[in-house]
Design a protein around this motif. Structure first.
Motif, PDB file in Angstrom:
ATOM      1  N   GLN A  64       0.830  -1.203   0.000  1.00  0.00           N
ATOM      2  CA  GLN A  64       0.000   0.000   0.000  1.00  0.00           C
ATOM      3  C   GLN A  64       0.866   1.256   0.000  1.00  0.00           C
ATOM      4  O   GLN A  64       0.582   2.223  -0.731  1.00  0.00           O
ATOM      5  CB  GLN A  64      -0.921   0.006   1.211  1.00  0.00           C
ATOM      6  N   GLN A  65       1.922   1.252   0.793  1.00  0.00           N
ATOM      7  CA  GLN A  65       2.818   2.415   0.849  1.00  0.00           C
ATOM      8  C   GLN A  65       3.447   2.683  -0.512  1.00  0.00           C
ATOM      9  O   GLN A  65       3.589   3.841  -0.926  1.00  0.00           O
ATOM     10  CB  GLN A  65       3.903   2.190   1.889  1.00  0.00           C
ATOM     11  N   ASP A  69       0.856   4.266  -2.652  1.00  0.00           N
ATOM     12  CA  ASP A  69       0.619   5.631  -2.173  1.00  0.00           C
ATOM     13  C   ASP A  69       1.687   6.583  -2.718  1.00  0.00           C
ATOM     14  O   ASP A  69       1.392   7.736  -3.070  1.00  0.00           O
ATOM     15  CB  ASP A  69       0.617   5.674  -0.647  1.00  0.00           C
ATOM     16  N   THR A  70       2.918   6.116  -2.782  1.00  0.00           N
ATOM     17  CA  THR A  70       4.012   6.939  -3.308  1.00  0.00           C
ATOM     18  C   THR A  70       3.755   7.298  -4.766  1.00  0.00           C
ATOM     19  O   THR A  70       3.943   8.451  -5.187  1.00  0.00           O
ATOM     20  CB  THR A  70       5.343   6.194  -3.177  1.00  0.00           C
ATOM     21  N   GLN A  72       0.882   7.529  -6.203  1.00  0.00           N
ATOM     22  CA  GLN A  72      -0.239   8.461  -6.266  1.00  0.00           C
ATOM     23  C   GLN A  72       0.209   9.882  -5.926  1.00  0.00           C
ATOM     24  O   GLN A  72      -0.277  10.857  -6.515  1.00  0.00           O
ATOM     25  CB  GLN A  72      -1.356   7.980  -5.341  1.00  0.00           C
ATOM     26  N   GLU A  73       1.160  10.013  -4.987  1.00  0.00           N
ATOM     27  CA  GLU A  73       1.669  11.339  -4.644  1.00  0.00           C
ATOM     28  C   GLU A  73       2.418  11.955  -5.817  1.00  0.00           C
ATOM     29  O   GLU A  73       2.387  13.175  -6.021  1.00  0.00           O
ATOM     30  CB  GLU A  73       2.575  11.252  -3.411  1.00  0.00           C
TER      31      GLU A  73
END
Length: 288
Positions: free
Chosen positions: A28-29, A32-33, A35-36
């Protein structure tokens, strides 16, 4: 005896639950990266009245996005064009690209439509020049996602994109609101290979003996629908093709993975060698 065996089974089960959640958090992390990164690109277009082709390229290159995020195939900017604005738009881009005549830049596929969402910038350009001029509103796997981000300006995930090296690709897409506040100016997107994103995260975890399956739909994961399976990755091989281990058990967990506006499912299954190795780790405790 029976009590010792049950005690060991409980502790191995707890260890498996911990490893499953740790692996899901790492995956997930990683997503998330990514997506940022897209939010940053969206911010570039929102904060500037007009981002030139050179500025787009400079942004991607200065942040070394292609180098740092090797599982991303392309970064795109697509401009919203009205039917009335099409002739002037095509002429402007042809001048910008130094093209002329019938072989120059044109919106594809040909034909009159009420509106277009046209790929104008793409990075890296050399191997992706063929995408310039593509109308993304004619791509079914993208069209629904584009409609969603037009309403919310939030990150959304496309359907599975086909015809790209035989590997499952998806696009994260974010709308760029028009500066007038009405309508939208276009979209930015990144096309990536989720199987490789997961593989990179998994390599950083101790997943020996764990089978990982990612499904792009939670309900598909529940029924083991291989048509919706993005990848299978186990602790022994990067390309294992294993079958789902059946109904959920103590040593199989399904955990949510959020990508854009979609919830995927990670199915983690303990293989026999995992349980054997974990049991050996707890055996001295029992003997003492």
């Amino acid at each position: 005896g029976f009590a010792a065996s049950r005690w060991m089974n409980d502790h191995v089960g707890d260890e498996f639950a911990y490893e499953s959640e740790r692996t899901a958090a790492a995956i997930q992390q990683r997503f998330d990266t990514y997506q940022e990164v897209l939010r940053g690109l969206q911010g570039l277009f929102v904060s500037s009245p007009e981002v030139s082709r050179a500025e787009f390229r400079a942004y991607v290159e200065l942040l070394r996005l292609a180098e740092r995020y090797r599982n991303v195939e392309e970064f795109w900017f697509a401009r919203h064009v009205s039917a009335a604005g099409r002739p002037d738009y095509e002429a402007r881009v042809r001048r910008e690209l130094g093209q002329g005549g019938a072989d120059g830049f044109a919106i594809r596929p040909a034909g009159e439509r009420d509106e277009y969402l046209v790929v104008e910038y793409v990075h890296p350009l050399a191997e992706n020049r063929r995408f310039l001029g593509s109308d993304l509103l004619t791509v079914p796997e993208r069209k629904d996602a584009i409609a969603r981000t037009r309403k919310t300006h939030q990150l959304v995930l496309s359907g599975r994109l086909s015809g790209m090296n035989g590997t499952a690709h998806y696009a994260l897409i974010a709308a760029i609101p028009a500066r007038s506040g009405q309508g939208f100016a276009g979209t930015v997107s990144m096309v990536f290979r989720p199987a490789e994103v997961v593989g990179t995260a998994a390599q950083q975890q101790n997943i020996a003996g764990l089978d990982l399956e990612i499904y792009d739909d939670a309900e598909a994961a529940a029924r083991g629908d291989v048509a919706r399976r993005v990848l299978v990755h186990d602790g022994k091989s990067d390309a294992a093709q294993l079958t789902r281990a059946g109904p959920p058990t103590r040593f199989q967990r399904t955990l949510p993975i959020k990508i854009g506006d979609r919830e995927w499912a990670l199915v983690v299954t303990a293989l026999p060698e995992y349980k054997a190795a974990a049991a050996e780790m707890w055996l001295p405790t029992i003997l003492v």
